[in-house]
Motif scaffolding. Structure first.
Motif, PDB file in Angstrom:
ATOM      1  N   LEU A  60       1.672   4.061  -3.001  1.00  0.00           N
ATOM      2  CA  LEU A  60       0.653   5.423  -2.723  1.00  0.00           C
ATOM      3  C   LEU A  60       1.626   6.244  -2.709  1.00  0.00           C
ATOM      4  O   LEU A  60       1.433   7.441  -3.289  1.00  0.00           O
ATOM      5  N   PHE A 106       0.234  -1.026  -0.093  1.00  0.00           N
ATOM      6  CA  PHE A 106       0.054  -0.216  -0.068  1.00  0.00           C
ATOM      7  C   PHE A 106       0.706   1.280   0.124  1.00  0.00           C
ATOM      8  O   PHE A 106       0.987   2.443  -0.894  1.00  0.00           O
ATOM      9  N   VAL A 107       1.971   1.155   0.387  1.00  0.00           N
ATOM     10  CA  VAL A 107       2.575   2.607   1.014  1.00  0.00           C
ATOM     11  C   VAL A 107       3.958   3.096  -0.317  1.00  0.00           C
ATOM     12  O   VAL A 107       3.814   4.031  -0.578  1.00  0.00           O
ATOM     13  N   LYS A 144      -2.503   1.057   9.455  1.00  0.00           N
ATOM     14  CA  LYS A 144      -2.595   2.376   8.741  1.00  0.00           C
ATOM     15  C   LYS A 144      -3.190   3.814   9.448  1.00  0.00           C
ATOM     16  O   LYS A 144      -2.507   4.844   9.376  1.00  0.00           O
ATOM     17  N   CYS A 177       3.595  17.601  -2.211  1.00  0.00           N
ATOM     18  CA  CYS A 177       3.342  15.574  -3.084  1.00  0.00           C
ATOM     19  C   CYS A 177       4.877  15.153  -3.400  1.00  0.00           C
ATOM     20  O   CYS A 177       4.683  14.045  -2.789  1.00  0.00           O
ATOM     21  N   CYS A 181       6.707   9.058   2.551  1.00  0.00           N
ATOM     22  CA  CYS A 181       6.691   7.113   2.434  1.00  0.00           C
ATOM     23  C   CYS A 181       7.618   6.134   2.489  1.00  0.00           C
ATOM     24  O   CYS A 181       7.468   4.988   3.047  1.00  0.00           O
ATOM     25  N   LEU A 240       1.683   6.998  -6.233  1.00  0.00           N
ATOM     26  CA  LEU A 240       0.945   8.135  -6.353  1.00  0.00           C
ATOM     27  C   LEU A 240       0.979   9.667  -6.586  1.00  0.00           C
ATOM     28  O   LEU A 240       1.025  10.694  -7.134  1.00  0.00           O
ATOM     29  N   TYR A 241       1.233   9.644  -5.200  1.00  0.00           N
ATOM     30  CA  TYR A 241       2.164  11.151  -4.818  1.00  0.00           C
ATOM     31  C   TYR A 241       3.207  11.834  -6.147  1.00  0.00           C
ATOM     32  O   TYR A 241       3.205  12.848  -6.401  1.00  0.00           O
TER      33      TYR A 241
END
Length: 252
Positions: free
Chosen positions: A79, A75-76, A219, A95, A102, A82-83
């Motif tokens: 993410l 997940f990290v 989370k 971002c 992250c 995405l950032y």
């Protein structure tokens, strides 16, 4: 003003360094607190409430750490990519900061995943390590995290460093489905999917509740860590600005 426009305006304002600093300072402790409480409750249930597995005995309890950490490692990274993509396309500095924040957190979750997997593998497989597809691809994920961190630290210009490291993260996201489906695509010592987010899980219902509590805990802890690390990077980048100097003056 419509709710949609208000939300867009809020996100736009959040991109301001002083506004983000106040947001992170306010909510990071709450995230840590929620994560800690949930983690204690989840671990207590996992160790003392859930019955032993009929095949693996008490050794199965390590999955309450292993599985949430493994999910977070994927997940990290997603993410972070995405950032990084948002930062490259729209040149949003916040971002960039969030993407780079992250990396060390995701690397820590990946190390926990590999360590707990090895601890579980010793009694189950008779060895600490096997070049199993799932383990091997998870190890490659750790190297990708370290590569992002190393590239970000190797370039002096912070924005150029974030763009270069972010590009590596975007390319590396192709590994995530390989990790996810490695136990399906290849013969593997690693057990198949037991817990499903979208469908029925092959796990007794009495054993699932602590797992979801631990998922919530990881989370929340991640959110707190991300806000804290991003806030520190934001302050370093803004050092010398008036708002940072005023903030330093107000601290005891």
């Amino acid at each position: 003003m419509s709710q949609k426009n208000a939300l867009v305006l809020w996100f736009h304002r959040l991109g301001s360094p002083p506004v983000f600093d106040r947001f992170a300072a306010r909510w990071a402790p709450w995230c840590f607190g929620i994560g800690l409480v949930a983690m204690l409750v989840g671990l207590w249930q996992a160790l003392f409430v859930v019955p032993a597995d009929y095949q693996q005995g008490d050794s199965f309890r390590i999955l309450y750490i292993h599985v949430p950490a493994a999910w977070m490692s994927l997940f990290v990274f997603g993410l972070m990519a995405l950032y990084a993509a948002i930062a490259l396309i729209w040149r949003i500095k916040l971002c960039e900061i969030l993407a780079m924040a992250c990396a060390p957190i995701g690397a820590a979750f990946t190390v926990i995943t590999l360590a707990t997997g090895s601890i579980w593998g010793k009694p189950m497989w008779g060895t600490w390590w096997d070049w199993d597809p799932r383990l091997t691809t998870e190890l490659i994920l750790l190297f990708l995290y370290l590569g992002v961190m190393g590239l970000y630290g190797a370039i002096e210009d912070r924005r150029a460093a974030a763009r270069a490291a972010g590009l590596l993260a975007i390319v590396g996201v192709a590994l995530l489905p390989v990790i996810r489906y490695s136990v399906v695509w290849w013969n593997s010592l690693h057990q198949g999917q037991t817990i499903s987010l979208m469908g029925p899980s092959h796990m007794d219902a009495s054993m699932i509740t602590p797992l979801w509590i631990m998922v919530l805990a990881t989370k929340a802890w991640f959110a707190g860590s991300l806000l804290q690390r991003a806030r520190l990077d934001n302050l370093r980048r803004e050092a010398g600005k008036d708002w940072v100097l005023r903030l330093a003056e107000t601290r005891p």
